[in-house]
Write a protein that holds these residues in place. Structure first.
Motif, PDB file in Angstrom:
ATOM      1  N   UNK A 351      46.114  43.752  42.865  1.00  0.00           N
ATOM      2  CA  UNK A 351      46.980  42.604  43.116  1.00  0.00           C
ATOM      3  C   UNK A 351      47.891  42.398  41.916  1.00  0.00           C
ATOM      4  N   UNK A 352      49.176  42.574  42.165  1.00  0.00           N
ATOM      5  CA  UNK A 352      50.176  42.447  41.114  1.00  0.00           C
ATOM      6  C   UNK A 352      50.626  40.996  41.027  1.00  0.00           C
ATOM      7  N   UNK A 353      50.762  40.508  39.796  1.00  0.00           N
ATOM      8  CA  UNK A 353      51.187  39.129  39.531  1.00  0.00           C
ATOM      9  C   UNK A 353      52.525  39.176  38.800  1.00  0.00           C
ATOM     10  N   UNK A 370      53.333  40.169  35.103  1.00  0.00           N
ATOM     11  CA  UNK A 370      52.309  39.672  34.189  1.00  0.00           C
ATOM     12  C   UNK A 370      51.216  40.732  34.079  1.00  0.00           C
ATOM     13  N   UNK A 371      50.898  41.134  32.877  1.00  0.00           N
ATOM     14  CA  UNK A 371      49.935  42.216  32.636  1.00  0.00           C
ATOM     15  C   UNK A 371      48.508  41.666  32.642  1.00  0.00           C
ATOM     16  N   UNK A 372      47.736  42.054  33.658  1.00  0.00           N
ATOM     17  CA  UNK A 372      46.335  41.615  33.723  1.00  0.00           C
ATOM     18  C   UNK A 372      45.448  42.367  32.744  1.00  0.00           C
ATOM     19  N   UNK A 391      48.990  46.993  35.189  1.00  0.00           N
ATOM     20  CA  UNK A 391      49.123  45.538  35.269  1.00  0.00           C
ATOM     21  C   UNK A 391      48.343  44.884  36.400  1.00  0.00           C
ATOM     22  N   UNK A 392      48.143  45.511  37.578  1.00  0.00           N
ATOM     23  CA  UNK A 392      47.493  44.789  38.681  1.00  0.00           C
ATOM     24  C   UNK A 392      46.052  44.368  38.382  1.00  0.00           C
ATOM     25  N   UNK A 394      42.471  44.385  39.440  1.00  0.00           N
ATOM     26  CA  UNK A 394      41.725  45.342  40.259  1.00  0.00           C
ATOM     27  C   UNK A 394      40.594  44.660  41.019  1.00  0.00           C
ATOM     28  N   UNK A 395      40.024  45.393  41.964  1.00  0.00           N
ATOM     29  CA  UNK A 395      38.907  44.895  42.764  1.00  0.00           C
ATOM     30  C   UNK A 395      37.767  44.460  41.854  1.00  0.00           C
ATOM     31  N   UNK A 396      37.263  43.236  42.091  1.00  0.00           N
ATOM     32  CA  UNK A 396      36.156  42.701  41.307  1.00  0.00           C
ATOM     33  C   UNK A 396      36.582  41.970  40.050  1.00  0.00           C
ATOM     34  N   UNK A 397      37.861  41.971  39.727  1.00  0.00           N
ATOM     35  CA  UNK A 397      38.335  41.326  38.500  1.00  0.00           C
ATOM     36  C   UNK A 397      38.859  39.917  38.786  1.00  0.00           C
ATOM     37  N   UNK A 398      38.845  39.102  37.728  1.00  0.00           N
ATOM     38  CA  UNK A 398      39.421  37.761  37.747  1.00  0.00           C
ATOM     39  C   UNK A 398      40.376  37.640  36.578  1.00  0.00           C
ATOM     40  N   UNK A 399      41.529  37.040  36.818  1.00  0.00           N
ATOM     41  CA  UNK A 399      42.550  36.967  35.780  1.00  0.00           C
ATOM     42  C   UNK A 399      43.228  35.608  35.813  1.00  0.00           C
ATOM     43  N   UNK A 400      43.337  34.977  34.651  1.00  0.00           N
ATOM     44  CA  UNK A 400      44.051  33.710  34.520  1.00  0.00           C
ATOM     45  C   UNK A 400      45.434  33.974  33.941  1.00  0.00           C
TER      46      UNK A 400
END
Length: 429
Positions: A351-353, A370-372, A391-392, A394-400
């Motif tokens: 998921x790209x932000x 935005x670089x995760x 940057x995306x 990934x599956x299982x990750x959380x990013x603020x």
């Protein structure tokens, strides 16, 4: 204007022109020039996350369409005119140069638009001869306005003898790549301050092509994007030093024609009318919102990789873009990027932000990825900007997202390949 540099077939022959005079006076502005302001148009999106169009050149506002630009829907016809010069004998043919760009450019837009738009080329089959040597036009990236105007005047004059410009919405003037004065760095869209009136129609924009043979990958697709009011997303160092692609890296054609994942952002597809309103979700209020994002490249009948690794069909009509409002002229965008279609060479998926600002100028960062994973990079040998290649989320990750209080978690993938995400706002946007 293009970013940094590191078998045709079935094309129709242009129709013969009707008698008309070519204007002898014109004033040209570079593609990065500022227009007088947003043109009035009926709003086509009323969601709270739709940014208003501003006076910024190629504003990322989506509440209206600027009628000064061609809308890429249905079929648009493009004429390709091939120009030679008295100081060089062409070593290529118009057929060679047509094959450099088509069908690749048409295929790119067919995939990006989910079949809603067709760019149909009409190349001439022979060279037209310019009256002056190629060196006389002083071609370069930051082209002098008088030299540029002289080139366009001569090009229209020789072409008007054979081409009926009233039949085309897009004009490509393709120069002999081997002529000594041709600078491949000068390829760009030229906005005409005073339109050329030829064959009963006003020509407001022209793509001047000075590419080498073979050319930069997808360069014509990039320039054509400007004809549809898309901005440059790359960063051009003012002092000639530093990085070019720090805004979006590989992730959109308007950032770099060399990108590993050059498909247009979902925001741009929305702007161009290729996403239905129900495919865009505005996330509002505090607390978590769970939704399913389809891969951006998935369209009706277009296969993408499912969770079992086999091609999965049936996607294409679901949500492609989630948005969170962050200010009067800014939003955050969330979209799922995979490894199919125009993104088949992508370095990473997930998921790209990205941040969108409707007040930023073309070339001034109207969209920023935005670089995760800010402390790592990927695909350094092939990426245009490795720090953003991974940057995306990934599956299982959380990013603020820094500075926003907005958190995205990628929880799961469906058997068809869609992504289950959770977006949480700790501070109401």
């Amino acid at each position: 204007m293009q970013g940094p540099r590191t078998a045709s077939g079935g094309h129709a022959v242009p129709m013969l022109r009707s008698t008309a005079a070519v204007c002898t006076t014109l004033s040209a502005l570079a593609a990065t020039s500022i227009l007088s302001g947003p043109a009035a148009a009926e709003p086509y999106s009323t969601t709270p996350c739709a940014l208003h169009r501003t006076a910024a050149h190629h504003s990322e506002g989506v509440d209206s369409w600027n009628p000064d630009y061609s809308h890429p829907a249905g079929t648009i016809d493009a004429v390709m005119v091939f120009l030679s010069f008295p100081d060089a004998a062409p070593r290529t043919t118009p057929a060679d140069l047509t094959a450099d760009h088509f069908p690749a450019t048409s295929r790119y837009y067919a995939q990006a638009s989910y079949g809603r738009f067709t760019l149909r080329p009409h190349p001439l089959t022979h060279w037209l001869h310019m009256p002056r040597p190629s060196t006389a036009y002083a071609m370069k990236r930051d082209w002098d306005a008088d030299d540029r105007a002289a080139y366009l005047h001569d090009a229209f004059k020789v072409a008007d003898k054979e081409v009926d410009f009233s039949r085309y919405q897009v004009v490509y003037f393709v120069a002999d790549p081997d002529a000594p004065g041709v600078d491949s760095d000068a390829t760009k869209v030229i906005n005409l301050d005073t339109p050329m009136h030829v064959d009963g129609t006003d020509v407001r924009r022209v793509v001047t092509v000075f590419e080498k043979h073979p050319p930069d990958r997808l360069v014509l697709a990039h320039e054509t994007g400007h004809l549809f009011d898309l901005p440059d997303l790359y960063h051009r160092p003012v002092d000639g030093k530093g990085d070019w692609d720090t805004y979006v890296g590989d992730w959109d054609l308007m950032g770099s024609q060399f990108g590993l994942a050059p498909d247009l952002f979902a925001w741009h597809r929305w702007k161009l009318g290729w996403l239905d309103p129900r495919q865009v979700v505005c996330v509002r209020g505090a607390g978590p919102t769970r939704l399913t994002l389809e891969p951006l490249e998935a369209g009706p009948g277009i296969p993408v990789q499912g969770t079992a690794g086999a091609p999965a069909f049936g996607l294409g009509h679901g949500v492609k873009l989630a948005l969170v409002r962050t200010g009067p002229d800014s939003v955050l965008g969330f979209e799922a990027r995979g490894t199919a279609g125009n993104d088949r060479t992508s370095c990473r998926q997930g998921v790209l932000v990205y941040r969108i600002s409707s007040g930023a100028e073309s070339g001034g960062g109207p969209i920023e990825v935005v670089d995760a994973h800010p402390h790592t990079e990927a695909c350094w040998e092939t990426s245009v900007y490795p720090p953003l290649a991974d940057a995306p989320v990934a599956l299982g990750e959380t990013f603020t997202v820094p500075g926003t209080g907005v958190t995205v978690g990628v929880e799961d993938r469906t058997p068809s390949g869609a992504w289950t995400v959770r977006i949480t706002q700790t501070v109401s946007g």
